[in-house]
Each structure stands twice: as C-alpha cells, then as structure tokens.
Write a protein that holds these residues in place. Structure first.
Motif, mmCIF file in Angstrom:
data_model
loop_
_atom_site.group_PDB
_atom_site.id
_atom_site.type_symbol
_atom_site.label_atom_id
_atom_site.label_comp_id
_atom_site.label_asym_id
_atom_site.label_seq_id
_atom_site.Cartn_x
_atom_site.Cartn_y
_atom_site.Cartn_z
ATOM 1 N N ALA A 35 90.193 -33.381 63.093
ATOM 2 C CA ALA A 35 90.744 -33.904 61.843
ATOM 3 C C ALA A 35 90.825 -35.425 61.900
ATOM 4 C CB ALA A 35 92.132 -33.300 61.600
ATOM 5 N N ASN A 36 90.750 -36.074 60.750
ATOM 6 C CA ASN A 36 90.885 -37.531 60.622
ATOM 7 C C ASN A 36 89.919 -38.293 61.536
ATOM 8 O OD1 ASN A 36 92.990 -37.098 58.807
ATOM 9 N ND2 ASN A 36 94.458 -36.959 60.509
ATOM 10 N N LYS A 37 88.663 -37.969 61.445
ATOM 11 C CA LYS A 37 87.677 -38.605 62.312
ATOM 12 C C LYS A 37 87.552 -40.105 62.078
ATOM 13 C CE LYS A 37 84.612 -34.602 62.833
ATOM 14 N NZ LYS A 37 83.236 -34.095 62.597
ATOM 15 N N ASP A 44 95.401 -43.373 69.970
ATOM 16 C CA ASP A 44 95.878 -42.257 69.136
ATOM 17 C C ASP A 44 95.460 -40.920 69.742
ATOM 18 O OD1 ASP A 44 97.037 -43.908 67.371
ATOM 19 O OD2 ASP A 44 95.478 -43.765 65.828
ATOM 20 N N TRP A 45 96.254 -39.914 69.442
ATOM 21 C CA TRP A 45 95.869 -38.568 69.851
ATOM 22 C C TRP A 45 94.757 -38.044 68.936
ATOM 23 C CZ3 TRP A 45 100.670 -35.138 71.324
ATOM 24 C CH2 TRP A 45 101.341 -35.735 72.397
ATOM 25 N N VAL A 46 93.829 -37.293 69.500
ATOM 26 C CA VAL A 46 92.740 -36.692 68.734
ATOM 27 C C VAL A 46 92.879 -35.179 68.852
ATOM 28 C CG1 VAL A 46 90.251 -36.544 68.433
ATOM 29 C CG2 VAL A 46 91.279 -38.668 69.303
ATOM 30 N N PRO A 47 93.417 -34.521 67.828
ATOM 31 C CA PRO A 47 93.544 -33.056 67.900
ATOM 32 C C PRO A 47 92.203 -32.379 67.622
ATOM 33 C CG PRO A 47 94.456 -33.874 65.840
ATOM 34 C CD PRO A 47 94.012 -35.092 66.602
ATOM 35 N N VAL A 48 91.803 -31.487 68.523
ATOM 36 C CA VAL A 48 90.543 -30.758 68.382
ATOM 37 C C VAL A 48 90.859 -29.265 68.362
ATOM 38 C CG1 VAL A 48 88.302 -30.257 69.412
ATOM 39 C CG2 VAL A 48 89.264 -32.562 69.579
ATOM 40 N N ASP A 49 90.457 -28.616 67.270
ATOM 41 C CA ASP A 49 90.662 -27.171 67.128
ATOM 42 C C ASP A 49 89.359 -26.472 67.507
ATOM 43 O OD1 ASP A 49 91.390 -24.654 66.525
ATOM 44 O OD2 ASP A 49 91.359 -24.915 64.345
ATOM 45 N N ILE A 50 89.362 -25.831 68.698
ATOM 46 C CA ILE A 50 88.174 -25.099 69.146
ATOM 47 C C ILE A 50 88.347 -23.661 68.678
ATOM 48 C CG2 ILE A 50 86.826 -24.383 71.139
ATOM 49 C CD1 ILE A 50 87.921 -26.804 72.619
#
Length: 326
Positions: A35-37, A44-50
């Motif tokens: 999200a929010n690429k 910043d944190w980069v949340p990745v939904d696998i």
C-alpha cells in the motif's frame, strides 16, 4: 462408429492429467500487495500483504521472516510479522501474511518475488509473488540555512509507572533484611538460658544456689573473695525477689535503711548487716576471715532465707471441702 484403440486411450489419460494439473495450478496463486507505494519516506514502514490462494486441504509455508537475519537485502529489513490470517471460500482458502518492512535507502527499491511453498497432499509446489517496485524519498534539506548543532536529549522525568519496579525491588530488599534480622534475634532469644530466679519461688531458688556454692568449696580452695562475692549476690538477689527492694544496686548502708522495721526482725537485720559488712571488707579491703567466719557466713544467709521465706497460706476452699468429707 468410433474405433477405440490404445493410442486414443493414452491420449485421453494424458489430457485428463493436464486438465487436473491446470485446475490445481489455477487454484494456487500468490500475490504481494504494497500500500502507498508512491508516498514513502526513508525510515517509513512498508506494509506488504502476501496473499496465497490454495485448496483448503493443502499446507502453505511462507518464508520465515522471524529469523534474526531475515532482511530482504542490505536496504530492506523486517520490522515485524503478523500471524497468518485464513479466509475460507468454498474449497479454496485465502491466506494472508502481513509483513512490515523498513527501508534505509532512497530511490527505486525493488522487492523481489517472495517464494511460498504449497504442499497439496504430498504434491509440493513453490509459487512466487510478483515483484514490487517502490520509490523512497529522502528528507528534504534546506541548504540555504545554516547547519544547526545537534540538540541534547530531552530530560523527561520518570513516571510512577517507570519507578514502580525499582520501588518494588527496594521494598523487597528491605523486607528480606528485616526478616533476616528478626530471624537472628529470634534465634538468639531462643538460645538464652531460662533464668530460674523468675520461675521458682525466691527461697527455693536461693537455697538451690547456696547448695551449688557449697559444692564448689571455694573458700576451702583459697578463693575467699569469690566465695563472698557469690554468697552476697545470692542474698541480695533473694532480698530483691522476696521484698521487691533493689538490693543489687544499693550499697550495704542503703540496703539496711530500706530494710525498715516491719519487714524483718531486728536480730535478722543485725545478722545480715554483719555478713554484708564482712563481705564488703573481703571484696574491697582484701580482708581475710578465718574458717569460722567463712562457715558462719553461709549459715547466716541460709538461716535468714529460711526464716523470711514466703509461706503460702492454705486455701480455705480446700479446707472446708476436706472437713465436709470427714
């Protein structure tokens, strides 16, 4: 009429296997969503939904991001990993694993495909998510202004919640020390010998001490001073216990004045006065009494105790009961 031969049967079996494989493969998909690429700053944190779709009877194995060295590369590190979330949809399960990364570089950062192992009843297959590219911006610096010095860390006062563990430790140590001190005091008190002066009647205790003194044969062995010291102490202790007069603290003159008329007879007072004066001469003036004086001294004390001992009066209730029985 269709003629079935061996060649047609083989072709049918191969076609069926390919169809089943296609169905299985279509049921197994993996994606990685970020999200929010476009709005990511360095740090910043980069949340990745696998996300993985697989038959509900299959087992899914995500990459182990909880290992210490689980960084994706030198610029990307794993912050934390959420538990796997499973959504059922008929015969297909949707698995979601949320991983928060942090990026320490700027520019275009590539997240390579993540491998996911699917074990479908013994048939293992590794599927990959798609690659993701994000853009990480750095912190804008205003070069027109002077560089400011680094600020000292702020002094934040401790809160009660922060101090509570230390207070608990201090109280625990104090409690342990008090417990140890009380235990030591209890042990010492327990070991102290029982003083028979306060357990026995005063005359019984004094006569018992006189008997012990006789057994020592002090004056016969030449220890005349020790003999008079112990003998006068027995007499003074008896007077103190029997008449409640501080005889151990008083001088002979003070003690004689305290033994006023009505407590003892005149003759008894004269006898113990002569004995105490002789004892004082032996103790403080190195007097050396003869054998008769030494023998008379203990007899004087013993006679005084026997004559002045406290005699318990008979219980009138018991007497009346005895008369009734007669």
């Amino acid at each position: 009429m269709i003629q079935i031969n061996h060649k047609n049967i083989v072709q049918f079996i191969v076609l069926s296997i390919l169809i089943l494989l296609c169905i299985d493969l279509s049921a197994q998909q993996a994606t990685a969503t970020i999200a929010n690429k476009k709005d990511i700053l360095i740090g910043d944190w980069v949340p990745v939904d696998i996300s993985v779709s697989a038959p509900n009877n299959a087992k899914v194995y995500f990459p182990n991001f909880n290992q210490k060295d689980s960084s994706v590369n030198s610029a990307i590190e794993v912050v934390n990993v959420s538990p796997v979330d499973t959504i059922r949809n008929g015969n297909i399960n949707q698995y979601h694993l949320l991983v928060n990364f942090i990026v320490f570089d700027t520019g275009n950062i590539l997240f390579n495909p993540f491998p996911v192992l699917v074990d479908n009843l013994g048939k293992k297959d590794t599927i990959y998510t798609e690659a993701n590219m994000i853009h990480v911006a750095g912190v804008k610096i205003d070069t027109s202004k002077d560089i400011k010095p680094i600020k000292e860390p702020l002094n934040v006062p401790y809160t009660f919640k922060e101090l509570l563990p230390y207070i608990g430790i201090v109280l625990l140590l104090v409690a342990i020390i008090l417990a140890i001190l009380l235990f030591i005091k209890w042990r010492k008190k327990k070991k102290e010998p029982i003083d028979e002066r306060y357990l026995l009647p005063s005359h019984e205790w004094a006569l018992k001490e006189l008997y012990k003194l006789k057994q020592q044969k002090l004056w016969q062995k030449g220890n005349i001073k020790e003999y008079y010291v112990q003998l006068s102490d027995i007499l003074r202790n008896y007077i103190e216990l029997r008449f409640n007069i501080p005889a151990l603290e008083n001088t002979t003159d003070e003690l004689m004045r305290a033994m006023h008329k009505g407590i003892i007879h005149k003759k008894q007072k004269e006898n113990i006065n002569q004995f105490l004066m002789l004892s004082d001469f032996v103790k403080f003036a190195k007097a050396n009494p003869d054998v008769i004086d030494n023998e008379n001294a203990i007899q004087t004390v013993e006679s005084f105790i026997q004559e002045t001992k406290k005699v318990e009066e008979p219980n009138p209730t018991n007497n009346s009961t005895a008369k009734k029985k007669k």
